[in-house]
Design an enzyme around this catalytic site. Structure first.
Site, short mmCIF file in Angstrom:
data_model
loop_
_atom_site.label_atom_id
_atom_site.label_comp_id
_atom_site.label_asym_id
_atom_site.label_seq_id
_atom_site.Cartn_x
_atom_site.Cartn_y
_atom_site.Cartn_z
N HIS A 255 0.83 -1.19 0.00
CA HIS A 255 0.00 0.00 0.00
C HIS A 255 0.87 1.26 0.00
O HIS A 255 2.10 1.18 0.07
CB HIS A 255 -0.94 0.01 1.21
CG HIS A 255 -0.26 -0.27 2.52
ND1 HIS A 255 -0.11 -1.54 3.03
CD2 HIS A 255 0.34 0.56 3.41
CE1 HIS A 255 0.53 -1.48 4.19
NE2 HIS A 255 0.81 -0.23 4.44
N TYR A 271 -3.31 3.58 2.44
CA TYR A 271 -4.39 3.11 1.56
C TYR A 271 -3.82 2.16 0.52
O TYR A 271 -2.69 2.33 0.05
CB TYR A 271 -5.05 4.30 0.85
CG TYR A 271 -5.75 5.26 1.79
CD1 TYR A 271 -7.05 5.03 2.22
CD2 TYR A 271 -5.10 6.41 2.24
CE1 TYR A 271 -7.69 5.91 3.08
CE2 TYR A 271 -5.73 7.29 3.11
CZ TYR A 271 -7.02 7.04 3.52
OH TYR A 271 -7.65 7.91 4.38
N THR A 272 -4.63 1.17 0.15
CA THR A 272 -4.25 0.24 -0.91
C THR A 272 -4.90 0.68 -2.21
O THR A 272 -6.13 0.73 -2.29
CB THR A 272 -4.69 -1.20 -0.59
OG1 THR A 272 -4.12 -1.60 0.66
CG2 THR A 272 -4.23 -2.15 -1.69
N CYS A 427 -9.23 -8.15 6.31
CA CYS A 427 -9.10 -6.70 6.35
C CYS A 427 -10.49 -6.08 6.51
O CYS A 427 -11.42 -6.44 5.78
CB CYS A 427 -8.45 -6.16 5.07
SG CYS A 427 -8.07 -4.40 5.13
#
Length: 461
Positions: A255, A271-272, A427
């Site tokens: 990420h 953030y990915t 997640c």
């Protein structure tokens, strides 16, 4: 100048409570008590490392340089007696010169020896064709070179001269071939190695953005190109890379981090991206806006087209490669789908990757489901590789999938059984992650540690 405070390891080890957390990182002592609410991994990660040397977990978490900047206000001193690790001795890539010299000498002797053998073989062949015995022919050949070997054979000057000339020529060619062969093996290089009038090509300057990716180059802020509301409080943010042909350069499973100064405070969140290295020229995120969030509510919600945002990366402990395992089970909630989608896309779009994926994806309502069209498309196109099961808390009358929360029975039915070639990835919101850890342990999966590692059977993003 006031001397810096030093603490012993025993003194650090006394601070292990939720309201009093100390730890050491690379010889520096930190009091992170006031950081527990802002830590992206939650208080559990800090409590597990409280009172200890957290250098390895800190490095394994994939922190970038900005993490050290964030830790500066919490530094209180140094660890007494800390010694930096010494680098390992350099590896010798070439043999010593003495060895090379002796090797060359042995090569020369080998060439001479083989030359004499070639001479003997040539003489023997000629004599055999004439009906003479091979041994006597060899004796005759050696006598020509004044080697004292008794011979009863009559001499023939014309024959001897011809044999000597051809044998010497054969011996020279053999020695030259041997020397060239050993030269190639040993990597000998000198000015005579290259042909005459060799034209050296002009160096080609290639833009690193087109080879390694933007994240490996000198970082610069990226401007916002698109901002699209795709679900309640969830935006698709598309940022432009410096060139349309540039790729992001992010390893699958990792990420990026956004860092911004908000009211004089440096705030960083990870953030990915849902884009990958095949999406040239863009970095694309799905971001949920929280009204009271320092970064989302205070900044990202108000971004306008053209506004610049600073990124850092790659970050994270997961670097997926084909062959990591045979089956992957995924549990995701809300925006926790983004790292899962990154892996799903990479696997399905790779013709050589046969990893099977099972995803359970939970949301509050049907409208909250992110990337549903993309997930359904992968499920239709690659039914042997990917299947998805949706769960929502508040269903409509027409909803025909899972209802409520992800449970132990649901996971047992939808996810692969525990095994050496199986990984589970999780997640989502903290409550969902905590519940998943518990029932996965009851199903026989290994309990993950607070600091994720690629070797974990249950990997928490």
């Amino acid at each position: 100048m006031t001397p810096e405070t030093e603490y012993t390891a025993d003194e650090v080890a006394q601070h292990t409570k939720p309201d009093d957390i100390w730890m050491t990182i690379h010889g520096e002592v930190y009091d992170v008590t006031k950081y527990v609410m802002d830590h992206p991994g939650g208080i559990e990660v800090l409590l597990e490392a409280a009172g200890t040397d957290a250098s390895d977990p800190f490095d394994n978490a994939g922190h970038s340089d900005d993490a050290f900047d964030l830790m500066t206000p919490f530094r209180i001193g140094k660890l007494k007696g800390h010694v930096n690790k010494k680098s390992k001795n350099p590896i010798l890539l070439q043999p010593p010169l003495e060895k090379l010299d002796s090797t060359k000498q042995s090569h020369g002797l080998a060439g001479i020896t083989l030359g004499f053998l070639s001479l003997g073989i040539a003489a023997s062949t000629y004599k055999i064709l004439k009906g003479e015995h091979g041994i006597s022919a060899l004796t005759h050949a050696l006598s020509i070179l004044s080697i004292p070997i008794a011979s009863t054979q009559p001499s023939n000057s014309i024959y001897s001269k011809g044999l000597l000339g051809s044998s010497l020529l054969l011996m020279g060619c053999t020695a030259f071939a041997i020397r060239k062969s050993f030269g190639i093996i040993m990597g000998e290089t000198n000015f005579r190695t290259y042909p005459n009038h060799l034209k050296v090509p002009k160096p080609v300057t290639r833009d690193p953005l087109l080879q390694r990716g933007w994240l490996d180059s000198v970082l610069s802020p990226l401007p916002l190109a698109k901002k699209i509301l795709i679900a309640p409080n969830v935006y698709r943010l598309v940022f432009s890379l410096p060139q349309p042909e540039a790729m992001l350069g992010l390893p699958t499973g990792q990420h990026v981090a956004i860092t911004m100064n908000i009211d004089g405070e440096k705030v960083t969140r990870s953030y990915t991206p849902v884009s990958n290295n095949l999406d040239y020229g863009v970095l694309e995120l799905l971001v949920k806006i929280y009204p009271d969030g320092k970064l989302t509510g205070g900044c990202l919600a108000n971004l306008q087209i053209g506004d610049a945002v600073h990124f850092r990366g790659p970050k994270g402990a997961m670097r997926y490669t084909n062959g990591l395992c045979k089956k992957i089970g995924m549990i995701a909630g809300g925006t926790g789908i983004t790292p899962m989608f990154q892996l799903i896309r990479a696997i399905c779009e790779n013709d050589r990757d046969a990893t099977e994926i099972s995803l359970i994806y939970a949301n509050h309502t049907e409208n909250d489901i992110l990337l549903k069209d993309e997930l359904d498309k992968f499920s239709r196109l690659y039914p042997k590789l990917f299947n998805v099961f949706y769960v929502i808390e508040h269903p409509s009358t027409t909803w025909n999938s899972g209802v409520g929360y992800i449970t132990k029975d649901m996971a047992a039915q939808r996810l692969p059984l525990p095994g050496n070639d199986v990984k589970i990835m999780v997640c989502g919101p903290p409550g969902m992650v905590g519940a998943a850890k518990k029932f996965l342990g009851e199903l026989g999966y290994e309990t993950p540690g607070a600091n994720p590692k690629m070797s974990d059977q249950v990997f928490i993003f």
